[in-house]
Design a protein around this motif. Structure first.
Motif, PDB file in Angstrom:
ATOM      1  N   GLN A  44     -55.007-111.682  -1.560  1.00 49.11           N
ATOM      2  CA  GLN A  44     -56.413-111.278  -1.476  1.00 49.11           C
ATOM      3  C   GLN A  44     -57.165-112.283  -0.600  1.00 49.11           C
ATOM      4  O   GLN A  44     -57.124-113.488  -0.847  1.00 49.11           O
ATOM      5  CB  GLN A  44     -57.059-111.215  -2.859  1.00 49.11           C
ATOM      6  CG  GLN A  44     -58.491-110.687  -2.748  1.00 49.11           C
ATOM      7  CD  GLN A  44     -59.185-110.490  -4.079  1.00 49.11           C
ATOM      8  OE1 GLN A  44     -58.938-111.214  -5.027  1.00 49.11           O
ATOM      9  NE2 GLN A  44     -60.060-109.498  -4.137  1.00 49.11           N
ATOM     10  N   ARG A  62     -47.902-108.640  -8.851  1.00 44.88           N
ATOM     11  CA  ARG A  62     -47.972-107.250  -9.300  1.00 44.88           C
ATOM     12  C   ARG A  62     -46.617-106.825  -9.845  1.00 44.88           C
ATOM     13  O   ARG A  62     -45.585-107.146  -9.269  1.00 44.88           O
ATOM     14  CB  ARG A  62     -48.333-106.327  -8.127  1.00 44.88           C
ATOM     15  CG  ARG A  62     -49.753-106.556  -7.595  1.00 44.88           C
ATOM     16  CD  ARG A  62     -50.779-106.037  -8.585  1.00 44.88           C
ATOM     17  NE  ARG A  62     -52.152-106.296  -8.173  1.00 44.88           N
ATOM     18  CZ  ARG A  62     -52.866-107.337  -8.600  1.00 44.88           C
ATOM     19  NH1 ARG A  62     -52.346-108.237  -9.409  1.00 44.88           N
ATOM     20  NH2 ARG A  62     -54.108-107.488  -8.204  1.00 44.88           N
ATOM     21  N   ASN A 118     -51.671-119.218  -8.485  1.00 41.48           N
ATOM     22  CA  ASN A 118     -52.078-119.485  -9.866  1.00 41.48           C
ATOM     23  C   ASN A 118     -50.939-120.148 -10.636  1.00 41.48           C
ATOM     24  O   ASN A 118     -49.804-119.692 -10.578  1.00 41.48           O
ATOM     25  CB  ASN A 118     -52.439-118.179 -10.567  1.00 41.48           C
ATOM     26  CG  ASN A 118     -53.704-117.570  -9.998  1.00 41.48           C
ATOM     27  OD1 ASN A 118     -54.808-118.051 -10.258  1.00 41.48           O
ATOM     28  ND2 ASN A 118     -53.555-116.536  -9.183  1.00 41.48           N
ATOM     29  N   ASP A 179     -59.965-123.089 -11.416  1.00 42.89           N
ATOM     30  CA  ASP A 179     -60.167-121.637 -11.439  1.00 42.89           C
ATOM     31  C   ASP A 179     -61.072-121.225 -12.601  1.00 42.89           C
ATOM     32  O   ASP A 179     -61.186-121.947 -13.596  1.00 42.89           O
ATOM     33  CB  ASP A 179     -58.793-120.967 -11.592  1.00 42.89           C
ATOM     34  CG  ASP A 179     -58.799-119.495 -11.191  1.00 42.89           C
ATOM     35  OD1 ASP A 179     -59.846-118.991 -10.742  1.00 42.89           O
ATOM     36  OD2 ASP A 179     -57.734-118.865 -11.327  1.00 42.89           O
ATOM     37  N   ASP A 180     -61.707-120.067 -12.464  1.00 42.31           N
ATOM     38  CA  ASP A 180     -62.516-119.476 -13.536  1.00 42.31           C
ATOM     39  C   ASP A 180     -63.600-120.420 -14.025  1.00 42.31           C
ATOM     40  O   ASP A 180     -63.913-120.452 -15.224  1.00 42.31           O
ATOM     41  CB  ASP A 180     -61.635-119.072 -14.737  1.00 42.31           C
ATOM     42  CG  ASP A 180     -60.591-118.045 -14.360  1.00 42.31           C
ATOM     43  OD1 ASP A 180     -60.773-117.370 -13.338  1.00 42.31           O
ATOM     44  OD2 ASP A 180     -59.594-117.915 -15.092  1.00 42.31           O
ATOM     45  N   GLU A 238     -68.563-108.171  -4.857  1.00 48.64           N
ATOM     46  CA  GLU A 238     -68.348-106.739  -4.620  1.00 48.64           C
ATOM     47  C   GLU A 238     -69.390-106.119  -3.710  1.00 48.64           C
ATOM     48  O   GLU A 238     -69.168-105.035  -3.170  1.00 48.64           O
ATOM     49  CB  GLU A 238     -68.320-105.991  -5.969  1.00 48.64           C
ATOM     50  CG  GLU A 238     -67.154-106.414  -6.853  1.00 48.64           C
ATOM     51  CD  GLU A 238     -67.112-105.674  -8.182  1.00 48.64           C
ATOM     52  OE1 GLU A 238     -68.015-104.855  -8.449  1.00 48.64           O
ATOM     53  OE2 GLU A 238     -66.161-105.918  -8.955  1.00 48.64           O
ATOM     54  N   TRP A 257     -63.728-107.661  -3.754  1.00 50.29           N
ATOM     55  CA  TRP A 257     -63.436-106.388  -3.115  1.00 50.29           C
ATOM     56  C   TRP A 257     -64.234-106.176  -1.838  1.00 50.29           C
ATOM     57  O   TRP A 257     -63.785-105.465  -0.943  1.00 50.29           O
ATOM     58  CB  TRP A 257     -63.663-105.244  -4.112  1.00 50.29           C
ATOM     59  CG  TRP A 257     -62.742-105.358  -5.274  1.00 50.29           C
ATOM     60  CD1 TRP A 257     -61.560-106.071  -5.312  1.00 50.29           C
ATOM     61  CD2 TRP A 257     -62.904-104.769  -6.565  1.00 50.29           C
ATOM     62  NE1 TRP A 257     -60.991-105.954  -6.560  1.00 50.29           N
ATOM     63  CE2 TRP A 257     -61.781-105.159  -7.338  1.00 50.29           C
ATOM     64  CE3 TRP A 257     -63.875-103.954  -7.138  1.00 50.29           C
ATOM     65  CZ2 TRP A 257     -61.622-104.759  -8.669  1.00 50.29           C
ATOM     66  CZ3 TRP A 257     -63.709-103.549  -8.453  1.00 50.29           C
ATOM     67  CH2 TRP A 257     -62.585-103.943  -9.200  1.00 50.29           C
TER      68      TRP A 257
HETATM   69  P1  C2E Z   1     -57.652-114.743 -11.585  1.00 50.69           P
HETATM   70  O1  C2E Z   1     -56.802-115.871 -11.125  1.00 50.69           O
HETATM   71  O2  C2E Z   1     -59.046-115.070 -11.981  1.00 50.69           O
HETATM   72  O3  C2E Z   1     -57.612-113.663 -10.425  1.00 50.69           O
HETATM   73  C1  C2E Z   1     -58.728-112.903 -10.016  1.00 50.69           C
HETATM   74  C2  C2E Z   1     -58.673-111.507 -10.577  1.00 50.69           C
HETATM   75  O4  C2E Z   1     -59.846-110.784 -10.182  1.00 50.69           O
HETATM   76  C3  C2E Z   1     -57.503-110.685 -10.043  1.00 50.69           C
HETATM   77  O5  C2E Z   1     -57.082-109.826 -11.090  1.00 50.69           O
HETATM   78  C4  C2E Z   1     -58.143-109.885  -8.905  1.00 50.69           C
HETATM   79  O6  C2E Z   1     -57.424-108.713  -8.555  1.00 50.69           O
HETATM   80  C5  C2E Z   1     -59.469-109.572  -9.525  1.00 50.69           C
HETATM   81  N1  C2E Z   1     -60.495-109.289  -8.518  1.00 50.69           N
HETATM   82  C6  C2E Z   1     -60.541-109.694  -7.232  1.00 50.69           C
HETATM   83  N2  C2E Z   1     -61.658-109.282  -6.631  1.00 50.69           N
HETATM   84  C7  C2E Z   1     -62.364-108.589  -7.549  1.00 50.69           C
HETATM   85  C8  C2E Z   1     -63.647-107.917  -7.519  1.00 50.69           C
HETATM   86  O7  C2E Z   1     -64.360-107.879  -6.513  1.00 50.69           O
HETATM   87  N3  C2E Z   1     -64.049-107.330  -8.681  1.00 50.69           N
HETATM   88  C9  C2E Z   1     -63.297-107.353  -9.812  1.00 50.69           C
HETATM   89  N4  C2E Z   1     -63.766-106.739 -10.893  1.00 50.69           N
HETATM   90  N5  C2E Z   1     -62.088-107.988  -9.875  1.00 50.69           N
HETATM   91  C10 C2E Z   1     -61.644-108.595  -8.748  1.00 50.69           C
HETATM   92  P2  C2E Z   1     -55.547-109.594 -11.388  1.00 50.69           P
HETATM   93  O8  C2E Z   1     -54.789-109.552 -10.104  1.00 50.69           O
HETATM   94  O9  C2E Z   1     -55.466-108.441 -12.311  1.00 50.69           O
HETATM   95  O10 C2E Z   1     -55.112-110.912 -12.122  1.00 50.69           O
HETATM   96  C11 C2E Z   1     -55.648-111.236 -13.395  1.00 50.69           C
HETATM   97  C12 C2E Z   1     -55.252-112.625 -13.790  1.00 50.69           C
HETATM   98  O11 C2E Z   1     -53.828-112.711 -13.968  1.00 50.69           O
HETATM   99  C13 C2E Z   1     -55.590-113.674 -12.751  1.00 50.69           C
HETATM  100  O12 C2E Z   1     -56.949-114.008 -12.852  1.00 50.69           O
HETATM  101  C14 C2E Z   1     -54.648-114.784 -13.147  1.00 50.69           C
HETATM  102  O13 C2E Z   1     -55.169-115.512 -14.229  1.00 50.69           O
HETATM  103  C15 C2E Z   1     -53.420-114.005 -13.614  1.00 50.69           C
HETATM  104  N6  C2E Z   1     -52.461-113.950 -12.488  1.00 50.69           N
HETATM  105  C16 C2E Z   1     -52.393-113.081 -11.454  1.00 50.69           C
HETATM  106  N7  C2E Z   1     -51.379-113.391 -10.634  1.00 50.69           N
HETATM  107  C17 C2E Z   1     -50.793-114.504 -11.155  1.00 50.69           C
HETATM  108  C18 C2E Z   1     -49.684-115.325 -10.751  1.00 50.69           C
HETATM  109  O14 C2E Z   1     -49.038-115.111  -9.715  1.00 50.69           O
HETATM  110  N8  C2E Z   1     -49.381-116.385 -11.578  1.00 50.69           N
HETATM  111  C19 C2E Z   1     -50.087-116.657 -12.704  1.00 50.69           C
HETATM  112  N9  C2E Z   1     -49.734-117.720 -13.454  1.00 50.69           N
HETATM  113  N10 C2E Z   1     -51.141-115.920 -13.086  1.00 50.69           N
HETATM  114  C20 C2E Z   1     -51.486-114.854 -12.334  1.00 50.69           C
END
Ligand code: C2E
Ligand code: CA
Ligand code: CA
Ligand code: CA
Length: 271
Positions: A44, A62, A118, A179-180, A238, A257
């Motif tokens: 992203q 994914r 991450n 993060d976060d 967004e 997004w």
């Molecule tokens: P995160 O690290 O806070 O990642 C950001 C999340 O926000 C991602 O969800 C992303 O797709 C989503 N996002 C990005 N832009 C927007 C937007 O404009 N609006 C909204 N509503 N959401 C947006 P995702 O991909 O579902 O990942 C969720 C969480 O899962 C991540 O939060 C992270 O904590 C974990 N994660 C994802 N990939 C990995 C990885 O490769 N390794 C690890 N350890 N954790 C991961």
């Protein structure tokens, strides 16, 4: 919950018994998916607001399950965390990210964008983590400063350990992001002792920019990041309005997004 693919993600929340059973099955399915290399890493984009330039990407994993559809990474990463699977899963993701950086470099991308990965709690327990990442980078002749490690605020419990990780990363030029930011039981504590290179402001603050209170709070975070000489990335951007307010407040980077959804490397290479 959006996974940035437009597909609905599966919720694994179920009553206890069914849940325990399902968990065991899902765990073995995840193991098989890893072996078959069915986990996909998407990128992203992260934009420098003032120039519109894409400075880097966040790697987001994914898992497209053959029957369940897209499984939310937040859920299967948590499952992997509860088992020993997180180490091979985490290492697989790190290797894929290094492959992608290598491919971007091979195609002559200049300046080479960074990719942020991450990390999860158990990976931080691994004393060899930094060395292993360096080995992946060296193998592909990649500069370590193009890889960023993202650590979520909730994982920063043991300051001494994170301080050690930061020191070892900085010694080799690798960057670490908090993060976060803002979602924990905050607590600006980590920032008192730990020198992160980047702070990622949680999307809930970006959502709040439609209110004066939200603007006030984000303004303070921008000032703080600047005073700490720390890059600030706003997540979950967004709308144009949000980006414009962030720009006016002096936030340097935007992710969300509006800038772009997580996409396969091919899309990045074609852009
Ligand atoms: P995160 O690290 O806070 O990642 C950001 C999340 O926000 C991602 O969800 C992303 O797709 C989503 N996002 C990005 N832009 C927007 C937007 O404009 N609006 C909204 N509503 N959401 C947006 P995702 O991909 O579902 O990942 C969720 C969480 O899962 C991540 O939060 C992270 O904590 C974990 N994660 C994802 N990939 C990995 C990885 O490769 N390794 C690890 N350890 N954790 C991961
Ligand atoms: Ca992240
Ligand atoms: Ca985040
Ligand atoms: Ca998150």
């Amino acid at each position: 919950t959006g996974d940035g693919t437009g597909r609905p993600s599966v919720s694994l929340a179920q009553p206890d018994d069914a849940h325990a059973f399902d968990k065991i099955r899902l765990e073995s399915e995840l193991r098989a998916a890893l072996e078959r290399k069915e986990l996909e890493v998407r990128l992203q984009p992260i934009e420098e607001i003032i120039s519109g330039r894409i400075a880097g990407y966040e790697a987001l994993v994914r898992w497209q399950h053959p029957e369940r559809g897209a499984v939310s990474p937040a859920e299967f990463i948590r499952l992997a965390e509860e088992t020993s699977l997180i180490l091979p899963v985490g290492d697989y993701i790190l290797e894929r990210v290094c492959d992608m950086l290598g491919e971007l470099q091979r195609r002559g991308r200049k300046p080479l964008p960074f990719i942020a990965v991450n990390l999860s709690a158990r990976q931080l327990d691994d004393a060899q983590l930094v060395e292993r990442i360096l080995a992946h980078l060296r193998k592909r002749d990649l500069p370590p400063d193009r890889l960023k490690l993202e650590i979520t605020e909730s994982l920063v419990l043991d300051y001494a350990r994170i301080a050690d990780l930061l020191e070892r990363c900085h010694a080799v030029g690798m960057h670490v992001a908090l993060d976060d930011f803002g979602t924990g039981f905050s607590n600006l504590g980590p920032l008192l002792t730990l020198s992160f290179d980047q702070i990622k402001l949680d999307g809930s603050f970006v959502k709040a920019l439609d209110r004066q209170r939200g603007v006030a709070v984000v303004g303070v975070v921008v000032a703080m990041a600047r005073a700490l000489d720390c890059d600030l990335v706003a997540e979950g951007v967004e709308t144009r309005e949000q980006r414009e307010i962030l720009h006016q407040l002096g936030c340097r980077y935007a992710q969300g997004w509006l800038v772009g959804k997580p996409v396969p490397l091919d899309h990045v290479l074609k852009a």
